[in-house]
Design a protein around this motif. Sequence first.
Motif, PDB file in Angstrom:
ATOM      1  N   THR A 181       0.884  -1.181   0.000  1.00  0.00           N
ATOM      2  CA  THR A 181       0.000   0.000   0.000  1.00  0.00           C
ATOM      3  C   THR A 181       0.916   1.224   0.000  1.00  0.00           C
ATOM      4  OG1 THR A 181      -0.116   0.350   2.398  1.00  0.00           O
ATOM      5  CG2 THR A 181      -1.674  -1.235   1.459  1.00  0.00           C
ATOM      6  N   TYR A 182       0.313   2.412   0.171  1.00  0.00           N
ATOM      7  CA  TYR A 182       1.094   3.648   0.120  1.00  0.00           C
ATOM      8  C   TYR A 182       1.237   4.281   1.508  1.00  0.00           C
ATOM      9  CZ  TYR A 182      -0.182   2.923  -4.775  1.00  0.00           C
ATOM     10  OH  TYR A 182      -0.361   2.369  -6.024  1.00  0.00           O
ATOM     11  N   ALA A 183       0.979   3.526   2.580  1.00  0.00           N
ATOM     12  CA  ALA A 183       0.923   4.102   3.935  1.00  0.00           C
ATOM     13  C   ALA A 183       2.266   4.644   4.423  1.00  0.00           C
ATOM     14  CB  ALA A 183       0.383   3.074   4.919  1.00  0.00           C
ATOM     15  N   MET A 230      -3.826   9.248  -0.231  1.00  0.00           N
ATOM     16  CA  MET A 230      -4.081  10.489   0.519  1.00  0.00           C
ATOM     17  C   MET A 230      -3.387  10.423   1.884  1.00  0.00           C
ATOM     18  SD  MET A 230      -5.801  12.301  -1.623  1.00  0.00           S
ATOM     19  CE  MET A 230      -6.054  13.714  -0.581  1.00  0.00           C
ATOM     20  N   ASN A 231      -3.301   9.230   2.466  1.00  0.00           N
ATOM     21  CA  ASN A 231      -2.573   9.037   3.730  1.00  0.00           C
ATOM     22  C   ASN A 231      -1.100   9.413   3.522  1.00  0.00           C
ATOM     23  OD1 ASN A 231      -2.000   6.086   5.882  1.00  0.00           O
ATOM     24  ND2 ASN A 231      -1.738   8.228   6.289  1.00  0.00           N
ATOM     25  N   ALA A 232      -0.528   8.985   2.391  1.00  0.00           N
ATOM     26  CA  ALA A 232       0.867   9.337   2.090  1.00  0.00           C
ATOM     27  C   ALA A 232       1.009  10.847   1.939  1.00  0.00           C
ATOM     28  CB  ALA A 232       1.303   8.629   0.799  1.00  0.00           C
ATOM     29  N   ILE A 233       0.070  11.461   1.215  1.00  0.00           N
ATOM     30  CA  ILE A 233       0.138  12.914   1.021  1.00  0.00           C
ATOM     31  C   ILE A 233       0.095  13.631   2.375  1.00  0.00           C
ATOM     32  CG2 ILE A 233      -1.203  14.893   0.153  1.00  0.00           C
ATOM     33  CD1 ILE A 233      -1.808  13.234  -2.372  1.00  0.00           C
ATOM     34  N   ALA A 234      -0.713  13.106   3.299  1.00  0.00           N
ATOM     35  CA  ALA A 234      -0.814  13.728   4.634  1.00  0.00           C
ATOM     36  C   ALA A 234       0.553  13.748   5.330  1.00  0.00           C
ATOM     37  CB  ALA A 234      -1.827  12.972   5.490  1.00  0.00           C
ATOM     38  N   HIS A 235       1.351  12.694   5.142  1.00  0.00           N
ATOM     39  CA  HIS A 235       2.688  12.669   5.764  1.00  0.00           C
ATOM     40  C   HIS A 235       3.528  13.832   5.226  1.00  0.00           C
ATOM     41  CE1 HIS A 235       1.379   8.861   7.097  1.00  0.00           C
ATOM     42  NE2 HIS A 235       1.901   8.094   6.164  1.00  0.00           N
ATOM     43  N   ALA A 236       3.481  13.995   3.900  1.00  0.00           N
ATOM     44  CA  ALA A 236       4.318  15.032   3.284  1.00  0.00           C
ATOM     45  C   ALA A 236       3.806  16.430   3.633  1.00  0.00           C
ATOM     46  CB  ALA A 236       4.355  14.826   1.776  1.00  0.00           C
ATOM     47  N   VAL A 237       2.478  16.588   3.723  1.00  0.00           N
ATOM     48  CA  VAL A 237       1.917  17.892   4.095  1.00  0.00           C
ATOM     49  C   VAL A 237       2.480  18.320   5.452  1.00  0.00           C
ATOM     50  CG1 VAL A 237      -0.209  19.013   4.891  1.00  0.00           C
ATOM     51  CG2 VAL A 237      -0.195  17.754   2.715  1.00  0.00           C
ATOM     52  N   GLU A 238       2.464  17.405   6.422  1.00  0.00           N
ATOM     53  CA  GLU A 238       2.919  17.810   7.754  1.00  0.00           C
ATOM     54  C   GLU A 238       4.439  17.977   7.799  1.00  0.00           C
ATOM     55  OE1 GLU A 238       0.439  16.147  11.124  1.00  0.00           O
ATOM     56  OE2 GLU A 238      -0.075  18.204  10.634  1.00  0.00           O
ATOM     57  N   ALA A 239       5.156  17.248   6.947  1.00  0.00           N
ATOM     58  CA  ALA A 239       6.616  17.426   6.893  1.00  0.00           C
ATOM     59  C   ALA A 239       6.957  18.819   6.360  1.00  0.00           C
ATOM     60  CB  ALA A 239       7.246  16.358   6.008  1.00  0.00           C
ATOM     61  N   LEU A 240       6.081  19.368   5.500  1.00  0.00           N
ATOM     62  CA  LEU A 240       6.357  20.683   4.913  1.00  0.00           C
ATOM     63  C   LEU A 240       6.285  21.794   5.954  1.00  0.00           C
ATOM     64  CD1 LEU A 240       4.496  20.462   1.474  1.00  0.00           C
ATOM     65  CD2 LEU A 240       6.955  20.670   1.843  1.00  0.00           C
ATOM     66  N   TYR A 241       5.547  21.587   7.043  1.00  0.00           N
ATOM     67  CA  TYR A 241       5.550  22.623   8.088  1.00  0.00           C
ATOM     68  C   TYR A 241       6.088  22.109   9.424  1.00  0.00           C
ATOM     69  CZ  TYR A 241       0.643  20.872   8.737  1.00  0.00           C
ATOM     70  OH  TYR A 241      -0.485  20.110   8.905  1.00  0.00           O
ATOM     71  N   ALA A 242       6.799  20.981   9.376  1.00  0.00           N
ATOM     72  CA  ALA A 242       7.356  20.427  10.622  1.00  0.00           C
ATOM     73  C   ALA A 242       8.413  21.363  11.203  1.00  0.00           C
ATOM     74  CB  ALA A 242       7.972  19.061  10.350  1.00  0.00           C
ATOM     75  N   GLY A 299       6.121   8.004  -4.985  1.00  0.00           N
ATOM     76  CA  GLY A 299       5.584   9.067  -4.123  1.00  0.00           C
ATOM     77  C   GLY A 299       5.435   8.581  -2.688  1.00  0.00           C
ATOM     78  N   ALA A 300       4.962   7.357  -2.533  1.00  0.00           N
ATOM     79  CA  ALA A 300       4.779   6.807  -1.181  1.00  0.00           C
ATOM     80  C   ALA A 300       6.114   6.671  -0.467  1.00  0.00           C
ATOM     81  CB  ALA A 300       4.088   5.447  -1.269  1.00  0.00           C
ATOM     82  N   PHE A 301       7.134   6.257  -1.204  1.00  0.00           N
ATOM     83  CA  PHE A 301       8.486   6.158  -0.634  1.00  0.00           C
ATOM     84  C   PHE A 301       8.937   7.529  -0.130  1.00  0.00           C
ATOM     85  CE2 PHE A 301      12.960   6.726  -2.453  1.00  0.00           C
ATOM     86  CZ  PHE A 301      13.601   6.479  -1.251  1.00  0.00           C
ATOM     87  N   LEU A 302       8.754   8.571  -0.962  1.00  0.00           N
ATOM     88  CA  LEU A 302       9.181   9.917  -0.550  1.00  0.00           C
ATOM     89  C   LEU A 302       8.372  10.404   0.653  1.00  0.00           C
ATOM     90  CD1 LEU A 302       9.560  11.637  -4.055  1.00  0.00           C
ATOM     91  CD2 LEU A 302      11.389  10.801  -2.573  1.00  0.00           C
ATOM     92  N   CYS A 303       7.067  10.197   0.603  1.00  0.00           N
ATOM     93  CA  CYS A 303       6.197  10.689   1.691  1.00  0.00           C
ATOM     94  C   CYS A 303       6.498   9.939   2.996  1.00  0.00           C
ATOM     95  CB  CYS A 303       4.721  10.525   1.316  1.00  0.00           C
ATOM     96  SG  CYS A 303       4.198  11.579  -0.061  1.00  0.00           S
ATOM     97  N   GLY A 304       6.730   8.635   2.913  1.00  0.00           N
ATOM     98  CA  GLY A 304       7.080   7.859   4.112  1.00  0.00           C
ATOM     99  C   GLY A 304       8.432   8.294   4.653  1.00  0.00           C
ATOM    100  N   SER A 305       9.354   8.588   3.737  1.00  0.00           N
ATOM    101  CA  SER A 305      10.701   8.989   4.164  1.00  0.00           C
ATOM    102  C   SER A 305      10.661  10.289   4.965  1.00  0.00           C
ATOM    103  CB  SER A 305      11.619   9.184   2.957  1.00  0.00           C
ATOM    104  OG  SER A 305      11.746   7.980   2.258  1.00  0.00           O
ATOM    105  N   HIS A 363      -7.628   9.682   7.680  1.00  0.00           N
ATOM    106  CA  HIS A 363      -6.653  10.679   7.210  1.00  0.00           C
ATOM    107  C   HIS A 363      -7.236  11.472   6.041  1.00  0.00           C
ATOM    108  CE1 HIS A 363      -2.681  10.436   9.121  1.00  0.00           C
ATOM    109  NE2 HIS A 363      -2.998   9.196   9.426  1.00  0.00           N
ATOM    110  N   THR A 364      -7.875  10.764   5.120  1.00  0.00           N
ATOM    111  CA  THR A 364      -8.380  11.407   3.900  1.00  0.00           C
ATOM    112  C   THR A 364      -9.452  12.447   4.236  1.00  0.00           C
ATOM    113  OG1 THR A 364      -7.958   9.353   2.723  1.00  0.00           O
ATOM    114  CG2 THR A 364      -9.428  10.926   1.644  1.00  0.00           C
ATOM    115  N   ALA A 365     -10.392  12.058   5.102  1.00  0.00           N
ATOM    116  CA  ALA A 365     -11.493  12.981   5.421  1.00  0.00           C
ATOM    117  C   ALA A 365     -11.004  14.176   6.233  1.00  0.00           C
ATOM    118  CB  ALA A 365     -12.589  12.225   6.179  1.00  0.00           C
TER     119      ALA A 365
END
Length: 356
Positions: free
Chosen positions: A120-122, A171-183, A224-230, A259-261
Amino acid sequence: MIQNFIYQALPARVVFGSGTVSHVKAEAERLGGRRAIVLSTPGRGERLAEDIAGHLGSLGAGVCARAAMHTPVEVTESALAAVQETGADILVAVGGGSTIGLSKALALRSDLPQIVLPTTYAGSEMTPVLGETAEGRKTTQRNPKVLPETVIYDVELTLTLPASVSATSGMNAIAHAVEALYAEDGNPVVLLMAEEGIARMARALPRIGADPSDAEARTDALYGAFLCGSVLGVTTMALHHKLAHVLGGMFDLPHAETHTALLPHSMAYNAAAAPDAMERISRAIDAPDASRGIHDLAMSLGASMALRDLGMPEEGIDAAVDEALANPYGNPRPLDASGLRALLARAWKGEAPSAC
Ligand code: NAD
């Protein structure tokens, strides 16, 4: 201008591509493994685990198909006994975040090395984070012992992931990257990876929705999932992940769907306090407004955007706000009860995001 930063990478060995499952035996030997047990969920996952055991050939020490959502401690304990009985000296996990959670929980208790094949992309495979559930409460810890030694991404293993699960997992993966952008502990390398991860995933998901067997789109999504998880692995999480953990734990809501909602609403809450992050997200998804664009993307994929449809009771909103405020994660915008209540009320009804 580049600001002062600290860059702390995690040890990682990633084998990425199509057909890469054929590397599993060599990768196990590289880690000194002589008896490998394959972990999975029951059912379809078990059949996949048996295929992987076939690739391990003489190293195969059997299959343990017991993984369950949210990593219940009692499942880990019974799996640990089964693993010890086989005399396994290496764990091989094939599946989504649930299977990877079991692998990490076993590594924590046994110090066995792990090879993980995500389906999966988690993104859990790239993080030293483990969430476990005991007596209805989910607790999360960060421990370098649970970080997998080797990750084998094989696009072919993701081709069977249904379009609807791909959408919410993405979308769960995207959520990881979103929060990394303002971490608060981000850095320029994290920003690059997070923006690219969002862009790859956002472009891939509609194509996967149209044709789940589109190998090129699947490759983009897995990359993308690899980058977002990283980036999740090297930054601290904020309000969005806090709310997802609180709701998942309190109401047993499904992980990726929750996460998506929530994501567009957590983003709208933080938008004014994190303008640079919002600009990068807008650019990545090619939308004028970041939170609205993420909402529209998820809607276009057919995701359920109302927490009430995922099983959250309306009277749970106040309790969730109290729990989120009791032990908060750092966040760009200070947390206030009325703002969080408004955020959750909109997400509960599935309304469009709005700054509250
Ligand atoms: P999951 O592992 O439960 O998988 C979702 C569903 O998809 C399951 O029914 C599974 O059998 C099915 N599935 C998986 N791969 C498939 C494939 N290729 N083809 C067909 N079906 C497939 O869900 P998930 O969203 O991947 O993971 C959720 C769990 O991971 C949660 O417990 C969450 O807390 C954890 N997680 C942890 C981290 C971390 O860093 N620790 C990060 C993200 C998620």
